[in-house]
Design a protein around this motif. Structure first.
Motif, short mmCIF file in Angstrom:
data_model
loop_
_atom_site.label_atom_id
_atom_site.label_comp_id
_atom_site.label_asym_id
_atom_site.label_seq_id
_atom_site.Cartn_x
_atom_site.Cartn_y
_atom_site.Cartn_z
N ARG A 1 -5.89 -22.11 -27.50
CA ARG A 1 -5.39 -22.57 -28.54
C ARG A 1 -4.05 -22.94 -28.67
NH1 ARG A 1 -9.30 -18.28 -32.00
NH2 ARG A 1 -11.44 -19.30 -31.67
N LEU A 2 -3.36 -22.23 -28.03
CA LEU A 2 -1.78 -22.27 -28.02
C LEU A 2 -1.12 -23.35 -27.11
CD1 LEU A 2 -0.57 -18.42 -28.00
CD2 LEU A 2 -0.49 -20.24 -29.88
N LEU A 3 -1.94 -23.98 -26.48
CA LEU A 3 -1.48 -25.06 -25.40
C LEU A 3 -0.87 -26.27 -26.12
CD1 LEU A 3 -3.98 -24.88 -22.24
CD2 LEU A 3 -1.83 -23.63 -22.74
N PRO A 4 0.04 -26.63 -25.75
CA PRO A 4 0.50 -27.83 -26.73
C PRO A 4 -0.14 -29.03 -25.75
CG PRO A 4 2.37 -27.04 -25.14
CD PRO A 4 1.11 -26.10 -25.15
N GLY A 5 -0.09 -30.32 -26.64
CA GLY A 5 -0.74 -31.31 -26.13
C GLY A 5 0.00 -31.96 -24.74
N SER A 6 1.07 -31.57 -24.45
CA SER A 6 1.96 -32.07 -23.12
C SER A 6 1.13 -31.38 -21.80
CB SER A 6 3.51 -31.60 -23.29
OG SER A 6 3.29 -30.07 -23.43
N VAL A 7 0.13 -30.37 -22.31
CA VAL A 7 -0.10 -29.82 -20.82
C VAL A 7 -0.97 -30.62 -20.34
CG1 VAL A 7 -1.45 -27.77 -20.00
CG2 VAL A 7 0.32 -27.34 -21.67
N ARG A 8 -1.08 -30.88 -19.14
CA ARG A 8 -2.05 -31.55 -18.23
C ARG A 8 -3.11 -30.60 -17.17
NH1 ARG A 8 0.21 -36.58 -15.30
NH2 ARG A 8 -1.91 -36.89 -14.80
N VAL A 9 -2.34 -29.64 -16.58
CA VAL A 9 -2.86 -28.80 -15.70
C VAL A 9 -2.61 -27.27 -16.26
CG1 VAL A 9 -2.69 -28.02 -13.36
CG2 VAL A 9 -2.43 -30.45 -13.73
N ALA A 10 -3.63 -26.45 -16.28
CA ALA A 10 -3.93 -25.14 -16.48
C ALA A 10 -4.19 -24.36 -15.37
CB ALA A 10 -4.56 -24.73 -17.83
N VAL A 11 -2.92 -23.31 -14.97
CA VAL A 11 -3.33 -22.60 -13.66
C VAL A 11 -3.66 -21.29 -14.28
CG1 VAL A 11 -1.99 -21.74 -11.75
CG2 VAL A 11 -1.57 -24.07 -12.38
N LEU A 12 -4.66 -20.63 -13.69
CA LEU A 12 -5.07 -19.37 -13.66
C LEU A 12 -4.75 -18.53 -12.58
CD1 LEU A 12 -6.40 -17.12 -15.44
CD2 LEU A 12 -8.76 -18.29 -14.56
N ARG A 13 -3.96 -17.44 -12.80
CA ARG A 13 -3.72 -16.61 -11.66
C ARG A 13 -3.53 -15.15 -11.98
NH1 ARG A 13 1.15 -14.51 -11.65
NH2 ARG A 13 1.33 -14.28 -9.56
N ALA A 14 -3.20 -14.09 -11.13
CA ALA A 14 -3.36 -12.79 -11.32
C ALA A 14 -2.41 -12.02 -10.58
CB ALA A 14 -4.82 -12.47 -11.14
N GLU A 15 -2.04 -11.16 -11.28
CA GLU A 15 -0.95 -10.30 -10.44
C GLU A 15 -1.80 -8.91 -9.93
OE1 GLU A 15 2.16 -10.49 -10.16
OE2 GLU A 15 2.79 -11.88 -11.91
N GLY A 16 -0.90 -8.45 -8.88
CA GLY A 16 -1.86 -7.28 -7.97
C GLY A 16 -2.79 -7.66 -7.13
N LYS A 17 -3.46 -6.74 -6.62
CA LYS A 17 -4.49 -6.60 -5.36
C LYS A 17 -5.74 -7.81 -5.73
CE LYS A 17 -2.61 -2.62 -3.10
NZ LYS A 17 -3.12 -1.36 -2.49
N SER A 18 -6.10 -7.66 -6.97
CA SER A 18 -7.24 -8.41 -7.23
C SER A 18 -7.09 -9.52 -8.21
CB SER A 18 -8.33 -7.42 -7.92
OG SER A 18 -8.54 -6.20 -6.74
N ALA B 1 0.71 -25.31 -17.90
CA ALA B 1 0.53 -23.79 -18.36
C ALA B 1 0.05 -22.88 -17.30
CB ALA B 1 -0.38 -24.08 -19.49
N THR B 2 0.58 -21.90 -16.97
CA THR B 2 0.19 -20.86 -16.03
C THR B 2 -0.22 -19.59 -16.90
OG1 THR B 2 1.71 -21.67 -14.62
CG2 THR B 2 1.02 -19.47 -14.21
N VAL B 3 -1.62 -19.35 -16.95
CA VAL B 3 -2.14 -18.20 -17.38
C VAL B 3 -2.39 -17.05 -16.64
CG1 VAL B 3 -4.03 -17.30 -18.73
CG2 VAL B 3 -3.38 -19.91 -18.97
N THR B 4 -1.57 -16.05 -16.68
CA THR B 4 -1.85 -14.77 -15.89
C THR B 4 -2.47 -13.46 -16.41
OG1 THR B 4 0.38 -15.71 -14.89
CG2 THR B 4 -0.25 -13.43 -14.23
N LEU B 5 -3.37 -13.22 -15.49
CA LEU B 5 -3.94 -12.02 -15.66
C LEU B 5 -2.95 -10.78 -15.25
CD1 LEU B 5 -7.49 -12.75 -14.49
CD2 LEU B 5 -6.72 -12.83 -16.84
N ASP B 6 -2.63 -9.94 -16.25
CA ASP B 6 -1.44 -9.13 -15.65
C ASP B 6 -1.69 -7.54 -16.16
OD1 ASP B 6 1.19 -8.33 -15.03
OD2 ASP B 6 2.32 -9.19 -16.98
#
Length: 263
Positions: free
Chosen positions: A48-65, A22-27
């Motif tokens: 809460r939405l992540l299905p049970g199949s998810v093993r890795v959650a990546v948090l990233r962000a768009e833009g300069k910061s 799962a990739t969670v992006t600050l956008d």
């Protein structure tokens, strides 16, 4: 890729073999991904939405910061839409104020679940709430332009979004106090040296480095990773003998599982 959520500056997508990532992006790059109560509600919903199949959650962000931290509109008397100003919060009864902060903290809590490994890809500024969000994750891969800072004390506040414990665990009490009390920047070289960053790479290589680490995390059997994460997280509160017992119990479960032997 499957999109699970796209609201209030937070986007969540699924990918990987069997939707294991799962990739969670600050956008909200126009505001340098500044955070509000709406951001935190969206991040809580993401968990809460992540299905049970998810093993890795990546948090990233768009833009300069990665995130410039709290939207400072909340410190003005008028506040910002959908979030009480600090002036309003200060007038809440004690229990109501505690509940409000606890609700905000939920956005920073689920990243520590034992059934996933969370990984923050951090670049540019990660200030205050942004720093604490990166600290909420198990691992941090940082670009060489990263700048961490805990600026809450500069506003007369304290870090209250679950970041104090992981900061102390990573860098020790004395350095954590100095970082928080001075509000200074911690740049890439220091972040890697003191343990805030697992890895520092050139900005252009950040996505590739995160992809490589994600692949490595997925290579081991899931149940072994889940048990190991639980062991390591619990180690800080257990005595030596309690940790030995926890290791024995976890290994027993793994051996029985691998051998197909019931409890």
């Amino acid at each position: 890729m499957t999109e699970l959520l796209n609201k209030d500056g937070v986007r969540v997508t699924l990918g990987g073999d069997g939707d294991t990532v799962a990739t969670v992006t600050l956008d909200n790059p126009a505001k340098r991904n500044a955070q509000t109560a709406a951001t935190w509600r969206a991040l809580t919903e993401a968990g809460r939405l992540l299905p049970g199949s998810v093993r890795v959650a990546v948090l990233r962000a768009e833009g300069k910061s990665f995130s410039a931290g709290l939207d400072l509109g909340v410190i003005t008397p008028e506040g910002i839409p959908g979030m009480p100003s600090f002036h309003e919060l200060a007038r809440y009864p004690e229990a109501q104020l505690d509940d409000a902060i606890a609700e905000y903290q939920e956005a920073f809590t689920w990243w520590r679940r034992n059934d996933i490994v969370s990984l923050a890809a951090v670049h540019g500024h990660a200030i205050g709430a942004g720093f604490q969000l990166a600290l909420a994750c198990d691992l941090r891969v940082c670009a060489d332009d990263v700048q961490f800072a805990m600026r809450e004390t500069s506003l007369g506040l304290v870090p209250d979004l679950t970041g104090t414990r992981p900061l102390v665990e990573l860098v020790g009490y004395a350095r954590a106090l100095e970082i928080c009390a001075t509000g200074r920047f911690v740049r890439a070289e220091e972040a890697e040296r003191v343990g805030l960053a697992n890895l520092v790479v050139p900005r252009a290589e950040l996505d590739a480095a995160v992809g490589d680490l994600t692949a490595a995390l997925l290579a081991a059997p899931r149940d072994a990773v889940v048990e190991t994460k639980a062991l390591l997280r619990g180690a800080v509160t257990r005595s030596y003998d309690e940790q030995r017992a926890a290791e024995r119990a976890a290994q027993g479960r793994r051996l029985r599982d691998l051998a197909g032997v019931g409890e």
